[in-house]
Write a protein that holds these residues in place. Structure first.
Motif, short mmCIF file in Angstrom:
data_model
loop_
_atom_site.label_atom_id
_atom_site.label_comp_id
_atom_site.label_asym_id
_atom_site.label_seq_id
_atom_site.Cartn_x
_atom_site.Cartn_y
_atom_site.Cartn_z
N SER A 243 0.83 -1.20 0.00
CA SER A 243 0.00 0.00 0.00
C SER A 243 0.87 1.25 0.00
CB SER A 243 -0.92 -0.01 1.22
OG SER A 243 -1.61 1.22 1.34
N ILE A 244 1.86 1.29 0.87
CA ILE A 244 2.74 2.46 0.97
C ILE A 244 3.49 2.67 -0.33
CG2 ILE A 244 4.81 3.34 2.12
CD1 ILE A 244 3.79 1.90 4.68
N ARG A 245 4.09 1.62 -0.84
CA ARG A 245 4.91 1.75 -2.05
C ARG A 245 4.07 2.19 -3.25
NH1 ARG A 245 7.93 -3.78 -0.26
NH2 ARG A 245 9.70 -2.81 0.84
N ALA A 246 2.88 1.62 -3.37
CA ALA A 246 2.02 1.99 -4.49
C ALA A 246 1.59 3.46 -4.40
CB ALA A 246 0.80 1.09 -4.53
N ALA A 247 1.25 3.90 -3.18
CA ALA A 247 0.80 5.28 -3.01
C ALA A 247 1.92 6.27 -3.30
CB ALA A 247 0.28 5.47 -1.59
N VAL A 248 3.12 5.98 -2.80
CA VAL A 248 4.25 6.88 -3.05
C VAL A 248 4.57 6.90 -4.54
CG1 VAL A 248 6.71 7.24 -2.64
CG2 VAL A 248 5.19 6.67 -0.73
N HIS A 249 4.55 5.75 -5.18
CA HIS A 249 4.81 5.69 -6.63
C HIS A 249 3.78 6.52 -7.39
CE1 HIS A 249 5.89 4.11 -10.56
NE2 HIS A 249 4.60 3.89 -10.78
N PHE A 250 2.51 6.40 -7.01
CA PHE A 250 1.48 7.18 -7.70
C PHE A 250 1.71 8.68 -7.51
CE2 PHE A 250 -2.48 9.51 -7.85
CZ PHE A 250 -2.98 9.13 -9.09
N LEU A 251 1.93 9.10 -6.27
CA LEU A 251 2.12 10.53 -6.01
C LEU A 251 3.33 11.07 -6.76
CD1 LEU A 251 1.35 10.52 -2.18
CD2 LEU A 251 -0.05 11.58 -3.97
N ASP A 252 4.36 10.26 -6.87
CA ASP A 252 5.54 10.70 -7.62
C ASP A 252 5.23 10.80 -9.11
OD1 ASP A 252 8.28 11.47 -7.68
OD2 ASP A 252 8.82 9.49 -8.41
N SER A 253 4.34 9.94 -9.58
CA SER A 253 4.03 9.90 -11.02
C SER A 253 3.13 11.06 -11.46
CB SER A 253 3.36 8.58 -11.38
OG SER A 253 2.02 8.53 -10.90
N VAL A 254 2.42 11.69 -10.52
CA VAL A 254 1.51 12.76 -10.90
C VAL A 254 2.03 14.14 -10.49
CG1 VAL A 254 -0.54 11.29 -10.88
CG2 VAL A 254 0.12 12.50 -8.78
N ARG A 255 3.29 14.20 -10.11
CA ARG A 255 3.85 15.51 -9.75
C ARG A 255 3.89 16.42 -10.99
NH1 ARG A 255 8.52 12.29 -10.42
NH2 ARG A 255 10.12 13.33 -11.70
N ILE A 256 3.83 17.69 -10.75
CA ILE A 256 3.82 18.68 -11.83
C ILE A 256 5.10 19.50 -11.71
CG2 ILE A 256 2.53 20.57 -12.89
CD1 ILE A 256 0.07 19.44 -11.26
N ASP A 257 6.11 19.11 -12.46
CA ASP A 257 7.42 19.76 -12.36
C ASP A 257 7.44 21.07 -13.14
OD1 ASP A 257 8.62 17.76 -10.80
OD2 ASP A 257 9.05 16.54 -12.57
N GLY A 258 8.24 22.00 -12.63
CA GLY A 258 8.51 23.22 -13.37
C GLY A 258 7.51 24.34 -13.18
N TYR A 259 6.73 24.26 -12.10
CA TYR A 259 5.75 25.32 -11.84
C TYR A 259 5.66 25.62 -10.34
CZ TYR A 259 4.10 24.70 -16.61
OH TYR A 259 4.03 24.63 -17.98
N ARG A 260 5.25 26.83 -10.04
CA ARG A 260 4.94 27.21 -8.68
C ARG A 260 3.63 27.99 -8.68
NH1 ARG A 260 8.57 31.65 -9.88
NH2 ARG A 260 7.52 33.63 -9.39
N MET A 261 3.01 28.13 -7.53
CA MET A 261 1.78 28.91 -7.41
C MET A 261 2.08 30.19 -6.64
SD MET A 261 -1.94 27.79 -5.93
CE MET A 261 -1.31 27.55 -4.27
N ASP A 262 1.67 31.32 -7.19
CA ASP A 262 1.88 32.62 -6.55
C ASP A 262 0.54 33.23 -6.16
OD1 ASP A 262 4.58 32.43 -6.87
OD2 ASP A 262 4.71 33.89 -8.52
N ARG A 263 0.55 33.95 -5.06
CA ARG A 263 -0.58 34.82 -4.70
C ARG A 263 -0.22 36.23 -5.13
NH1 ARG A 263 -3.45 33.46 1.01
NH2 ARG A 263 -3.43 31.20 0.90
N ILE A 264 -1.11 36.86 -5.84
CA ILE A 264 -0.83 38.20 -6.34
C ILE A 264 -1.98 39.15 -6.00
CG2 ILE A 264 0.59 37.35 -8.24
CD1 ILE A 264 -1.84 37.95 -10.10
#
Length: 345
Positions: A243-264
């Protein structure tokens, strides 16, 4: 000298009974918690927000709160009930005031009663109408309960004041909760074991919707707290490891690289502010909600319409709800590798 011995012994005896760690005066915060506790043992919120126990109360306010004792509006939302139990056990350890321990025990009994047949906890109890009755991982409600009962079952420190029978019942509830966690982890259509929804139907165990802007999806936020709880368990069996390994693998697979969120600041918006997504090669984001079949980030406003871009929902929800965050970052980079190393030892 003999005439002085008896008074001196009495003085020493009563001095030990009144040890500085057990002052006769109470804890004002704990005293207010006693006032707010419902007859069923749980605690409510203050119009949807956590109760501010540091605030002084007038006699009129105290009377009004006392009149609400029988209301069945107790909740686990935003650490409610769990934080009061934990604080009262600490207050008992520091003051020796039995009323604090008694209230904490009533709170623990409430938690054990609120656990449903599937082994999960709802957002509210006994009011399980609508989404309140779902197995609620949202805002870590169920995991707050699991962490508290895990500590109670262990009986260390302040939790040692809980009697053995109740600690054993807490341990049993934790085991049923673990089974619920494993049973609600979502298996995708392709057979992939993924993560969890923010809430699950207590009968079918499928991910379920809550408020209009909280559709049935996979959670990039609440799933982190679930994994961290599972990693606390000593000698995990193969189902927990999987369960742990599958969840961590999934979360790593759906990361969104190269962006940040700003409040303006944005005077053109109804709130005068906005949240925008900005390219940044050094940053990584995760969505709060991922679509069940496609794993695409989704965003929903108060009209319950699903969109695939944050800017497509109303400004009030963009500013008022956390649709993006970095919740899994430390789990993936630090906690999970440390857990793998630990279980190999």
């Amino acid at each position: 000298m003999k005439h002085l011995l008896l008074p001196l012994c009495c003085l020493l005896f009563f001095s030990c009974r009144a040890h500085p760690s057990f002052p006769q005066s109470g804890d004002p915060v704990a005293d207010r918690m006693l006032l707010y506790q419902r007859d069923n043992g749980g605690w409510p919120q203050d119009h949807g927000d956590a109760i501010d126990y540091s605030a002084e109360l007038s006699e009129e306010e105290r009377a009004a709160i006392a009149q609400d004792k029988s209301r069945e509006d107790a909740t686990l939302d935003d650490h409610s009930t769990t934080r009061e139990i934990d604080y009262l056990l600490e207050a008992f350890a520091e003051t020796g005031k039995s009323a604090y321990r008694k209230a904490a025990i009533r709170g623990l009994e409430f938690l054990l009663t609120a656990q449903n047949a599937a082994g999960g906890w709802p957002q509210k109890y006994p009011d399980t109408s609508g989404y309140h009755g779902h197995i609620t991982y949202n805002d870590n409600a169920m995991i707050d309960v699991m962490n508290l009962l895990f500590q109670v079952a262990g009986g260390e420190g302040k939790y040692g004041s809980v009697d053995q029978d109740l600690r054993a019942r807490a341990a049993g509830a934790v085991q049923r909760g673990i089974a619920c966690i494993l049973n609600t982890q979502v298996v995708a259509r392709n057979g992939q074991l993924t993560v969890w929804g923010a809430q699950h139907d207590r009968h079918t165990l499928a991910p379920a919707a809550a408020r209009k802007f909280e559709p049935a999806t996979l959670s990039g936020s609440e799933s982190v707290g679930i994994v961290r709880f599972l990693m606390r368990l000593e000698n995990p069996d193969e189902s927990i490891k999987r369960s742990i390994r599958a969840a961590v693998h999934f979360l790593d697979s759906v990361r969104i690289d190269g962006y940040r969120m700003d409040r303006i600041d944005d005077p053109s918006q109804p709130t005068g502010r906005d949240r925008i997504i900005v390219p940044d090669s050094s940053k990584t984001l995760w969505a709060r909600f991922y679509e069940l079949d496609t794993f695409r980030p989704v965003f929903t406003g108060r009209d319950a319409v699903v969109h695939y871009r944050l800017e497509d929902i109303e400004n009030e929800r963009r500013m008022g709800y956390g649709f993006y965050g970095s919740w899994p970052r430390d789990l993936i980079r630090k906690d999970y590798p440390a857990w793998e190393a630990l279980i190999k030892d």
